[in-house]
Design a protein around this motif. Structure first.
Motif, PDB file in Angstrom:
ATOM      1  N   ILE A   3       3.324 -18.156 -13.590  1.00 51.80           N
ATOM      2  CA  ILE A   3       2.194 -17.748 -12.896  1.00 51.80           C
ATOM      3  C   ILE A   3       1.645 -19.236 -12.523  1.00 51.80           C
ATOM      4  CG2 ILE A   3      -0.265 -16.839 -12.824  1.00 51.80           C
ATOM      5  CD1 ILE A   3       1.967 -14.802 -13.417  1.00 51.80           C
ATOM      6  N   ALA A   7      -2.141 -18.474  -7.994  1.00 56.12           N
ATOM      7  CA  ALA A   7      -1.978 -17.033  -8.271  1.00 56.12           C
ATOM      8  C   ALA A   7      -3.382 -16.555  -9.279  1.00 56.12           C
ATOM      9  CB  ALA A   7      -0.734 -16.597  -9.007  1.00 56.12           C
ATOM     10  N   LEU A  65       2.263  -9.479  -6.341  1.00 56.99           N
ATOM     11  CA  LEU A  65       2.556 -11.003  -6.867  1.00 56.99           C
ATOM     12  C   LEU A  65       3.439 -11.398  -5.753  1.00 56.99           C
ATOM     13  CD1 LEU A  65       2.306 -11.283 -10.823  1.00 56.99           C
ATOM     14  CD2 LEU A  65       0.342 -11.794  -8.805  1.00 56.99           C
ATOM     15  N   ALA A  79       4.959 -16.758  -9.731  1.00 58.23           N
ATOM     16  CA  ALA A  79       4.030 -16.015  -8.683  1.00 58.23           C
ATOM     17  C   ALA A  79       3.126 -17.068  -8.089  1.00 58.23           C
ATOM     18  CB  ALA A  79       3.090 -15.062  -9.458  1.00 58.23           C
ATOM     19  N   THR A  80       3.218 -17.087  -6.604  1.00 59.84           N
ATOM     20  CA  THR A  80       2.525 -18.066  -6.012  1.00 59.84           C
ATOM     21  C   THR A  80       1.190 -17.519  -5.418  1.00 59.84           C
ATOM     22  OG1 THR A  80       3.701 -17.349  -3.889  1.00 59.84           O
ATOM     23  CG2 THR A  80       4.659 -19.091  -5.272  1.00 59.84           C
ATOM     24  N   GLY A  81       0.761 -16.308  -5.697  1.00 54.27           N
ATOM     25  CA  GLY A  81      -0.139 -15.573  -4.896  1.00 54.27           C
ATOM     26  C   GLY A  81      -0.747 -14.362  -5.814  1.00 54.27           C
ATOM     27  N   CYS A  82      -1.854 -13.764  -5.561  1.00 57.11           N
ATOM     28  CA  CYS A  82      -2.105 -12.391  -6.210  1.00 57.11           C
ATOM     29  C   CYS A  82      -2.832 -11.769  -5.152  1.00 57.11           C
ATOM     30  CB  CYS A  82      -2.699 -12.717  -7.732  1.00 57.11           C
ATOM     31  SG  CYS A  82      -3.364 -11.042  -8.541  1.00 57.11           S
TER      32      CYS A  82
END
Length: 321
Positions: A3, A7, A65, A79-82
């Motif tokens: 994570i 993220a 994600l 995960a580079t974002g959310c």
């Protein structure tokens, strides 16, 4: 699966938590029921999103994600974002409010827009923004917040194929704006809108070849006279000086956002044309067919090491003679 801080920050913004709380939430959610999908397998209206691998972790009814290869483990994902899904937010009392973007301007409008990782990256690339994504997003919000406004039609200077519900423009009065962000009303998360990308009006200028760039630069009589002083004998008369100046740019010219190393910014200059031994501060006339106006001409100052080597070679050659 890893994570990233990005993220955790995005989850925190959606949920109204601290990044530490959001990270704990994600680390609990990810092992439970997540499945890796491609963009076309995402639920509507989230189809068509982008990620570095083209894959996403989807936890049905909870979050999405975007995934990249984990730098610590090439066989795994990070995960580079959310995006926290609207259904989950509404079920937990955090659903989006109905907001009319056309009734807001400036920072109030920008505050209602979620800036995606892709939009921030394009801002970094197209404005030479900070390398750190968090710093770039903060700068982006500050720049856009000065005069942002929503419009229903994209400006004529854009050539993007992005579909959008409306467009956020900023960076100048009507017809003079520099930024255009296609906006979706179905972004997910606590903010009602989402920026799909970031377009800047100068983009076509930085894609020009040297020859095309030369045709976009105009010179005043004062600048041509300065060229003759800096490079005496290169031109004789206004016409030939302009031709020599244009030829120099056509052969070696490139457009830069900053002056060469060791030189101060020129008052009134927006960009700089670097052409071989010369650099030219230029103003930007956005609506002109010849949009770059030369404000002066200077010789590029070589780095100290190169100047010292040239001096040593000269001294050595003189002694040999």
């Amino acid at each position: 699966m890893g994570i990233t801080d990005a993220a955790a920050r995005q989850a925190a913004a959606d949920l109204g938590w601290t990044p530490v709380q959001a990270r704990a939430f994600l680390e609990k959610q990810v092992p439970s029921a997540g499945r890796v999908v491609t963009s076309d397998q995402l639920p509507a209206p989230y189809k068509g999103r982008r990620s570095k691998t083209g894959r996403f972790l989807l936890i049905d009814g909870v979050l999405i994600l975007p995934l990249a290869v984990d730098e610590r483990d090439a066989s795994g994902f990070a995960a580079t974002g959310c995006v926290v899904l609207d259904a989950y937010l509404r079920a937990n009392g955090r659903g989006k409010r109905h907001i009319d973007p056309f009734a807001l301007t400036g920072a109030e409008l920008v505050d209602q827009v979620r800036l995606t990782e892709h939009a921030v990256k394009r801002y970094q690339q197209r404005t030479d923004g900070p390398a750190d994504p968090k710093a770039a997003e903060e700068q982006m919000r500050w720049v856009l917040g000065k005069d942002a406004r929503a419009v229903r039609r994209r400006p004529r200077w854009t050539n993007s194929s992005n579909t959008a519900d409306f467009f956020l423009i900023a960076g100048g009065n009507d017809g003079e704006e520099e930024f255009c962000l296609p906006i979706s009303r179905q972004g997910g998360g606590a903010k009602p809108f989402e920026a799909l990308t970031c377009l800047h009006r100068s983009m076509p200028l930085f894609e020009l070849s040297s020859a095309e760039l030369a045709r976009r630069v105009a010179f005043s009589k004062e600048v041509l006279a300065a060229f003759d002083r800096v490079y005496p004998g290169e031109g004789s008369g206004e016409g030939s000086t302009a031709s020599r100046f244009t030829e120099m740019i056509a052969l070696h010219g490139r457009l830069e956002r900053h002056p060469p190393s060791g030189h101060a910014r020129h008052h009134g200059a927006r960009f700089y044309v670097v052409a071989g031994p010369a650099f030219i501060p230029v103003a930007w006339k956005k609506n002109s067919q010849v949009p770059l106006l030369a404000l002066g001409v200077e010789s590029v100052r070589l780095p100290l090491r190169r100047r010292l080597l040239a001096w040593l070679r000269q001294r050595f050659a003189l002694r040999v003679m």
